[in-house]
Design a protein around this motif. Structure first.
Motif, PDB file in Angstrom:
ATOM      1  N   GLU A 268       0.841  -1.197   0.000  1.00  0.00           N
ATOM      2  CA  GLU A 268       0.000   0.000   0.000  1.00  0.00           C
ATOM      3  C   GLU A 268       0.874   1.244   0.000  1.00  0.00           C
ATOM      4  O   GLU A 268       1.842   1.340   0.744  1.00  0.00           O
ATOM      5  CB  GLU A 268      -0.912   0.000   1.237  1.00  0.00           C
ATOM      6  CG  GLU A 268      -2.362   0.261   0.897  1.00  0.00           C
ATOM      7  CD  GLU A 268      -3.273   0.189   2.102  1.00  0.00           C
ATOM      8  OE1 GLU A 268      -3.594   1.246   2.678  1.00  0.00           O
ATOM      9  OE2 GLU A 268      -3.646  -0.938   2.457  1.00  0.00           O
ATOM     10  N   GLY A 269       0.529   2.190  -0.859  1.00  0.00           N
ATOM     11  CA  GLY A 269       1.313   3.411  -0.962  1.00  0.00           C
ATOM     12  C   GLY A 269       2.531   3.287  -1.859  1.00  0.00           C
ATOM     13  O   GLY A 269       3.234   4.276  -2.084  1.00  0.00           O
ATOM     14  N   ARG A 287      -4.686   3.248  -8.431  1.00  0.00           N
ATOM     15  CA  ARG A 287      -5.340   4.290  -7.644  1.00  0.00           C
ATOM     16  C   ARG A 287      -6.511   3.725  -6.839  1.00  0.00           C
ATOM     17  O   ARG A 287      -6.775   4.160  -5.723  1.00  0.00           O
ATOM     18  CB  ARG A 287      -5.826   5.417  -8.560  1.00  0.00           C
ATOM     19  CG  ARG A 287      -4.710   6.124  -9.314  1.00  0.00           C
ATOM     20  CD  ARG A 287      -3.612   6.634  -8.368  1.00  0.00           C
ATOM     21  NE  ARG A 287      -4.115   7.660  -7.474  1.00  0.00           N
ATOM     22  CZ  ARG A 287      -3.671   7.844  -6.229  1.00  0.00           C
ATOM     23  NH1 ARG A 287      -2.738   7.053  -5.730  1.00  0.00           N
ATOM     24  NH2 ARG A 287      -4.157   8.813  -5.492  1.00  0.00           N
ATOM     25  N   ASP A 290      -5.109   2.314  -3.567  1.00  0.00           N
ATOM     26  CA  ASP A 290      -4.201   3.149  -2.765  1.00  0.00           C
ATOM     27  C   ASP A 290      -2.735   2.890  -3.088  1.00  0.00           C
ATOM     28  O   ASP A 290      -1.889   2.860  -2.208  1.00  0.00           O
ATOM     29  CB  ASP A 290      -4.465   2.926  -1.269  1.00  0.00           C
ATOM     30  CG  ASP A 290      -3.818   4.009  -0.409  1.00  0.00           C
ATOM     31  OD1 ASP A 290      -3.485   5.082  -0.946  1.00  0.00           O
ATOM     32  OD2 ASP A 290      -3.638   3.778   0.809  1.00  0.00           O
ATOM     33  N   ARG A 291      -2.441   2.701  -4.361  1.00  0.00           N
ATOM     34  CA  ARG A 291      -1.065   2.656  -4.843  1.00  0.00           C
ATOM     35  C   ARG A 291      -0.840   3.797  -5.816  1.00  0.00           C
ATOM     36  O   ARG A 291      -1.795   4.348  -6.373  1.00  0.00           O
ATOM     37  CB  ARG A 291      -0.769   1.328  -5.561  1.00  0.00           C
ATOM     38  CG  ARG A 291      -0.366   0.166  -4.648  1.00  0.00           C
ATOM     39  CD  ARG A 291      -1.516  -0.440  -3.924  1.00  0.00           C
ATOM     40  NE  ARG A 291      -1.156  -1.715  -3.294  1.00  0.00           N
ATOM     41  CZ  ARG A 291      -1.951  -2.348  -2.445  1.00  0.00           C
ATOM     42  NH1 ARG A 291      -3.145  -1.854  -2.120  1.00  0.00           N
ATOM     43  NH2 ARG A 291      -1.555  -3.502  -1.900  1.00  0.00           N
ATOM     44  N   ASN A 292       0.401   4.131  -6.033  1.00  0.00           N
ATOM     45  CA  ASN A 292       0.763   5.136  -7.026  1.00  0.00           C
ATOM     46  C   ASN A 292       1.234   4.454  -8.303  1.00  0.00           C
ATOM     47  O   ASN A 292       1.547   3.271  -8.303  1.00  0.00           O
ATOM     48  CB  ASN A 292       1.871   6.044  -6.472  1.00  0.00           C
ATOM     49  CG  ASN A 292       1.444   6.767  -5.207  1.00  0.00           C
ATOM     50  OD1 ASN A 292       0.519   7.564  -5.212  1.00  0.00           O
ATOM     51  ND2 ASN A 292       2.113   6.466  -4.102  1.00  0.00           N
ATOM     52  N   ASP A 314      -9.400   8.599  -9.480  1.00  0.00           N
ATOM     53  CA  ASP A 314      -8.822   9.494  -8.471  1.00  0.00           C
ATOM     54  C   ASP A 314      -9.904  10.278  -7.755  1.00  0.00           C
ATOM     55  O   ASP A 314      -9.827  10.529  -6.546  1.00  0.00           O
ATOM     56  CB  ASP A 314      -7.824  10.451  -9.114  1.00  0.00           C
ATOM     57  CG  ASP A 314      -6.392   9.942  -9.051  1.00  0.00           C
ATOM     58  OD1 ASP A 314      -6.121   9.112  -8.166  1.00  0.00           O
ATOM     59  OD2 ASP A 314      -5.571  10.361  -9.863  1.00  0.00           O
ATOM     60  N   PHE A 317     -11.320   7.989  -5.335  1.00  0.00           N
ATOM     61  CA  PHE A 317     -10.308   7.726  -4.310  1.00  0.00           C
ATOM     62  C   PHE A 317     -10.220   8.886  -3.312  1.00  0.00           C
ATOM     63  O   PHE A 317     -10.237   8.710  -2.099  1.00  0.00           O
ATOM     64  CB  PHE A 317      -8.962   7.503  -4.971  1.00  0.00           C
ATOM     65  CG  PHE A 317      -7.809   7.349  -4.014  1.00  0.00           C
ATOM     66  CD1 PHE A 317      -7.668   6.202  -3.262  1.00  0.00           C
ATOM     67  CD2 PHE A 317      -6.885   8.369  -3.851  1.00  0.00           C
ATOM     68  CE1 PHE A 317      -6.615   6.052  -2.378  1.00  0.00           C
ATOM     69  CE2 PHE A 317      -5.832   8.224  -2.961  1.00  0.00           C
ATOM     70  CZ  PHE A 317      -5.694   7.068  -2.229  1.00  0.00           C
ATOM     71  N   ASN A 318     -10.192  10.097  -3.824  1.00  0.00           N
ATOM     72  CA  ASN A 318     -10.095  11.276  -2.965  1.00  0.00           C
ATOM     73  C   ASN A 318     -11.367  11.506  -2.167  1.00  0.00           C
ATOM     74  O   ASN A 318     -11.364  12.191  -1.157  1.00  0.00           O
ATOM     75  CB  ASN A 318      -9.767  12.511  -3.794  1.00  0.00           C
ATOM     76  CG  ASN A 318      -8.365  12.462  -4.382  1.00  0.00           C
ATOM     77  OD1 ASN A 318      -7.481  11.869  -3.788  1.00  0.00           O
ATOM     78  ND2 ASN A 318      -8.183  13.059  -5.557  1.00  0.00           N
ATOM     79  N   SER A 322     -12.654   3.151  -2.045  1.00  0.00           N
ATOM     80  CA  SER A 322     -11.551   2.299  -2.484  1.00  0.00           C
ATOM     81  C   SER A 322     -12.076   1.190  -3.372  1.00  0.00           C
ATOM     82  O   SER A 322     -11.349   0.332  -3.763  1.00  0.00           O
ATOM     83  CB  SER A 322     -10.816   1.714  -1.278  1.00  0.00           C
ATOM     84  OG  SER A 322     -11.684   0.951  -0.483  1.00  0.00           O
TER      85      SER A 322
END
Length: 322
Positions: A268-269, A287, A290-292, A314, A317-318, A322
């Motif tokens: 994650e991340g 996204r 929760d990954r880039n 996104d 997500f924002n 999820s």
């Protein structure tokens, strides 16, 4: 290197600008050899021979390996093709080229660890007008790693198990004309929790079919939550239907195919690289969980499609979804 960005350009040249050991995972599907002309200068897949194509793949993934962290994974989706004529490598007209395995073995020889060949089984394959062989209904996803030890979250992609093993179920069906059906006695359904299972089944139903001491011992040893949540390690055959994406080219792979790769292969991340971004499936799924991502795409029109698609994810997500 910026994250959550798609770089436009030749994949090999763009990757060379990235720093060492900065990427957590790579998930990608390069253009397949000798299948489609995307009508853009510098594209891969139109090489004259399989050897030339494989050589270019090795060059690209040598640079990918450099930018991956020591514990990173590579999930490489490739399909095969047939020759229309002699294309080198001893191939004859109508030969199956074996391109996925040629690439996988070449990468293995280049230092990659070849950990798994995952079969993407397509229940709705592209129709083929052939009468002298079966219709192709699968592709490969190769799991390769940079190191002997690597990040792999098996728990994140476990799948529901069966409480009556396949061997016993088949044996019962073969030996008894009046054998119980899978629905009644072969596969115990998986419920949300133990309470929902208890609420829908009587004690008699819950005990139905447990006729062997060995099975009774295993079942009684498990608590109710374990009985309802029995899970198994994900198998290496993934049945995922193809789904068209109306705004993109027809070589899009489905999000359901990529989700296990993201969940198991990247923390994650973390940062996921797709050096052949296409319509943005990898970035979209990254996204969502929760990954880039970092993408590379040669075709500027595909970049516009991918950016629009990922921006929608996104926004969700924002907004806390999820």
């Amino acid at each position: 290197m910026e994250v959550n960005k798609i770089y436009q350009g030749n994949t090999l040249e763009v990757v060379k600008t990235f720093p060492d050991n900065c990427i957590d995972c790579c998930i990608t599907s390069p253009p397949y050899w000798s299948l489609r002309d995307y009508e853009i200068e510098g594209q891969l897949g139109l090489e004259k021979t399989p050897e030339e194509y494989v050589s270019k793949m090795v060059d690209v993934f040598r640079e990918v390996k450099r930018v991956l962290k020591k514990e990173a994974t590579l999930w490489l989706n490739l399909g095969d093709s047939y020759t229309a004529g002699g294309n080198g490598g001893g191939l004859k007209p109508k030969d199956l080229c074996g391109i996925p395995w040629r690439v996988a073995f070449a990468l293995q020889s280049g230092g990659w660890y070849l950990r798994s060949d995952i079969i993407w089984s397509k229940p709705n394959p592209m129709p083929e007008s052939v009468t002298d062989r079966p219709t192709r209904a699968h592709e490969y996803i190769f799991l390769l790693t940079k190191s002997k030890k690597y990040f792999y979250n098996a728990e994140a992609i476990k799948e529901p198990s069966i409480y009556f093993d396949d061997y016993r179920k088949n044996r019962v069906k073969e030996n008894h004309k009046s054998a119980p059906t899978a629905e009644r006695n072969g596969i115990r359904p998986v419920y949300k929790d133990a309470r929902s299972y208890d609420g829908k089944h009587s004690d008699k139903q819950r005990g139905h079919g447990r006729r062997h001491a060995g099975f009774n011992d295993r079942w009684d040893f498990m608590n109710k939550k374990e009985q309802c949540f029995a899970m198994r390690n994900k198998r290496d055959v993934w049945i995922v239907a193809t789904k068209p994406f109306k705004e993109a080219h027809f070589a899009t792979f489905p999000t359901k195919l990529i989700e296990p790769c993201v969940l198991a292969g990247c923390p994650e991340g973390g940062i996921i690289l797709d050096p052949f971004m296409g319509s943005g499936t990898t970035g979209n799924v990254a996204r969502k969980f929760d990954r880039n991502y970092v993408g590379i795409e040669l075709n500027p029109q595909y970049i516009k499609i991918a950016e629009k698609r990922i921006s929608k994810e996104d926004n969700l997500f924002n907004g806390g979804h999820s």
